[in-house]
Structure formats: structure tokens, C-alpha cells
Design an enzyme around this catalytic site. Structure first.
Site, PDB file in Angstrom:
ATOM      1  N   LEU A  16       0.826  -1.212   0.000  1.00  0.00           N
ATOM      2  CA  LEU A  16       0.000   0.000   0.000  1.00  0.00           C
ATOM      3  C   LEU A  16       0.856   1.257   0.000  1.00  0.00           C
ATOM      4  O   LEU A  16       0.425   2.304  -0.464  1.00  0.00           O
ATOM      5  CB  LEU A  16      -0.923   0.021   1.221  1.00  0.00           C
ATOM      6  CG  LEU A  16      -1.938  -1.103   1.317  1.00  0.00           C
ATOM      7  CD1 LEU A  16      -2.683  -1.037   2.652  1.00  0.00           C
ATOM      8  CD2 LEU A  16      -2.915  -1.026   0.153  1.00  0.00           C
ATOM      9  N   GLY A  17       2.060   1.154   0.551  1.00  0.00           N
ATOM     10  CA  GLY A  17       2.930   2.316   0.605  1.00  0.00           C
ATOM     11  C   GLY A  17       4.256   1.976   1.250  1.00  0.00           C
ATOM     12  O   GLY A  17       4.413   0.930   1.872  1.00  0.00           O
TER      13      GLY A  17
ATOM     14  N   GLY B 180       7.631   3.843   3.436  1.00  0.00           N
ATOM     15  CA  GLY B 180       8.171   4.985   4.152  1.00  0.00           C
ATOM     16  C   GLY B 180       9.676   4.872   4.237  1.00  0.00           C
ATOM     17  O   GLY B 180      10.277   3.969   3.658  1.00  0.00           O
TER      18      GLY B 180
ATOM     19  N   PHE C  85      11.540   3.963   6.732  1.00  0.00           N
ATOM     20  CA  PHE C  85      11.996   2.781   7.452  1.00  0.00           C
ATOM     21  C   PHE C  85      11.065   1.587   7.305  1.00  0.00           C
ATOM     22  O   PHE C  85      11.354   0.521   7.837  1.00  0.00           O
ATOM     23  CB  PHE C  85      12.095   3.082   8.955  1.00  0.00           C
ATOM     24  CG  PHE C  85      12.930   4.268   9.298  1.00  0.00           C
ATOM     25  CD1 PHE C  85      14.283   4.287   9.021  1.00  0.00           C
ATOM     26  CD2 PHE C  85      12.367   5.372   9.916  1.00  0.00           C
ATOM     27  CE1 PHE C  85      15.064   5.383   9.346  1.00  0.00           C
ATOM     28  CE2 PHE C  85      13.137   6.467  10.251  1.00  0.00           C
ATOM     29  CZ  PHE C  85      14.491   6.474   9.961  1.00  0.00           C
TER      30      PHE C  85
ATOM     31  N   VAL D 209       4.162  -0.760   4.093  1.00  0.00           N
ATOM     32  CA  VAL D 209       2.802  -1.062   4.536  1.00  0.00           C
ATOM     33  C   VAL D 209       2.139  -1.939   3.480  1.00  0.00           C
ATOM     34  O   VAL D 209       2.154  -1.614   2.298  1.00  0.00           O
ATOM     35  CB  VAL D 209       1.973   0.224   4.757  1.00  0.00           C
ATOM     36  CG1 VAL D 209       0.557  -0.117   5.203  1.00  0.00           C
ATOM     37  CG2 VAL D 209       2.656   1.132   5.763  1.00  0.00           C
TER      38      VAL D 209
ATOM     39  N   LYS E  71       2.213  -2.615   8.890  1.00  0.00           N
ATOM     40  CA  LYS E  71       3.365  -1.733   8.705  1.00  0.00           C
ATOM     41  C   LYS E  71       4.574  -2.458   9.256  1.00  0.00           C
ATOM     42  O   LYS E  71       4.711  -2.640  10.467  1.00  0.00           O
ATOM     43  CB  LYS E  71       3.139  -0.408   9.436  1.00  0.00           C
ATOM     44  CG  LYS E  71       4.260   0.582   9.227  1.00  0.00           C
ATOM     45  CD  LYS E  71       3.913   1.915   9.854  1.00  0.00           C
ATOM     46  CE  LYS E  71       4.961   2.954   9.515  1.00  0.00           C
ATOM     47  NZ  LYS E  71       4.561   4.280  10.029  1.00  0.00           N
TER      48      LYS E  71
ATOM     49  N   ASP F 213       4.385  14.814  10.399  1.00  0.00           N
ATOM     50  CA  ASP F 213       4.415  14.405   8.996  1.00  0.00           C
ATOM     51  C   ASP F 213       3.093  14.746   8.308  1.00  0.00           C
ATOM     52  O   ASP F 213       2.448  13.890   7.704  1.00  0.00           O
ATOM     53  CB  ASP F 213       4.705  12.898   8.917  1.00  0.00           C
ATOM     54  CG  ASP F 213       5.163  12.456   7.537  1.00  0.00           C
ATOM     55  OD1 ASP F 213       5.622  13.316   6.746  1.00  0.00           O
ATOM     56  OD2 ASP F 213       5.054  11.259   7.238  1.00  0.00           O
TER      57      ASP F 213
END
Length: 182
Positions: free
Chosen positions: A33-34, A36, A38, A41, A56, A158
């Protein structure tokens, strides 16, 4: 950091809810899904009830080698656990269900699945948000941030369109669903 000392540190500072040998004991991971700095997800299905969630994952190697990743994980889990009991903002913040450790592999935050489209994607597809809608979305975000800051002492570090998912992308009835990250 030795594997054993990281285990102790994480159990004291993050609070591991479950330890498993393989992720597949509790969840079936799906598409990404995504990503980051570090973490990654993934969409996942819970094996016990076929419910959907977001996993995550942060690699054990990253946590051992990068103090910033470890501090970020500790702060995120602490904030999400603190928010759990705040009924006035719960509908607007992603929910933490559990923290799962896969032995020697990764730590996973099991999160509620955020519905809707990211604000960034809405803007990319439909162009600039009209001022009346932007005003409503901004007011809603400021309300949640006020509760996070004033009541809980948290600061969201963020804030960006990728971390906003308006519940209804219909411009006639905008409503923020949840900020995705803390």
C-alpha cells in the site's frame, strides 16, 4: 545491538503483543500500500476472521542498525496507544490493533485499514481543491491536531496530502476520515 538486547528494549518500550515464528501464522500479506523511510505497509487478511488490515513492517536489521528507525517506531507506537482511549478523535486517526514480532525478521504494526483515496491522489486526479472544501478539510485537520497537542501532548510531524484520506472524495460533502501517520 545484540538480538537479545533489542528484544528486551522493544518489549519494554514498544510493548510487543504477540511473537510468532512466521507472519503467516496470523496474517496473509497482500499488495504493498505504501513505503516509508523505514517501513513498508501491506494490505493483509487476518486468518482468524478474514478481516482486512494494514501491516506496517519494519525490518529487524533496520531496527538494529538505525537508531532513528528505532526511536521513530517507539514514538509512533506510544502515540497510537495513547490515542486508543480518545473517543473524540478515534474516527480521525488510524487505529493500532496490535504490535507483532516475527522472530528474527520484523516488527509489524497491525493497523486499521484506512478507506478512501489519499488527498494527494485526489488532487492529482481532479486538480486543486476548491477553497470552500479546502476550508472544511483544514478545519477538520486543525481540530484533530488541537486535540492531539492540547489533550495528549502529541505533535504530528508528517502532515502532508499523502497522509490525509478524506472519507468521501465527493467535493460536495468532504470529510476527513483519518490522518494516516503520526
Amino acid at each position: 545491538m545484540a538480538d537479545g538486547s533489542l528484544n528486551i528494549l522493544l518489549s519494554r518500550t514498544v510493548g510487543i503483543d504477540h511473537i510468532v515464528d512466521h507472519l503467516g501464522e496470523r496474517y496473509t500479506p497482500g499488495c504493498v500500500l505504501g513505503e516509508g523511510q523505514f517501513s513498508q505497509v501491506r494490505l493483509a487478511t487476518q486468518l482468524d476472521d478474514d478481516g482486512k488490515c494494514a501491516l506496517k513492517g519494519v525490518s529487524w536489521d533496520v531496527l538494529e542498525d538505525d537508531d532513528d528507525a528505532l526511536k521513530t517506531l517507539q514514538a509512533e507506537v506510544a502515540a497510537l496507544r495513547l490515542i486508543r482511549g480518545q473517543l473524540d478523535i478515534q474516527p480521525h486517526v488510524v487505529q493500532l490493533h496490535e504490535v507483532l514480532q516475527v522472530t528474527g525478521d520484523s516488527i509489524y504494526l497491525v493497523l486499521g485499514l484506512v478507506g478512501g483515496m489519499e488527498l494527494f491522489e485526489m488532487i492529482a486526479r481532479h486538480g486543486p481543491v476548491p477553497q470552500p472544501i479546502a476550508r472544511v478539510l483544514s478545519r477538520q485537520l486543525c481540530g484533530v491536531l488541537t486535540v492531539l497537542h492540547d489533550s495528549l501532548g502529541l505533535v504530528h510531524r508528517d502532515i502532508k496530502p499523502e497522509n490525509r484520506a478524506p472519507k468521501n472524495p465527493n467535493p460536495a460533502r468532504p470529510r476527513i476520515h483519518r490522518p494516516v501517520c503520526l
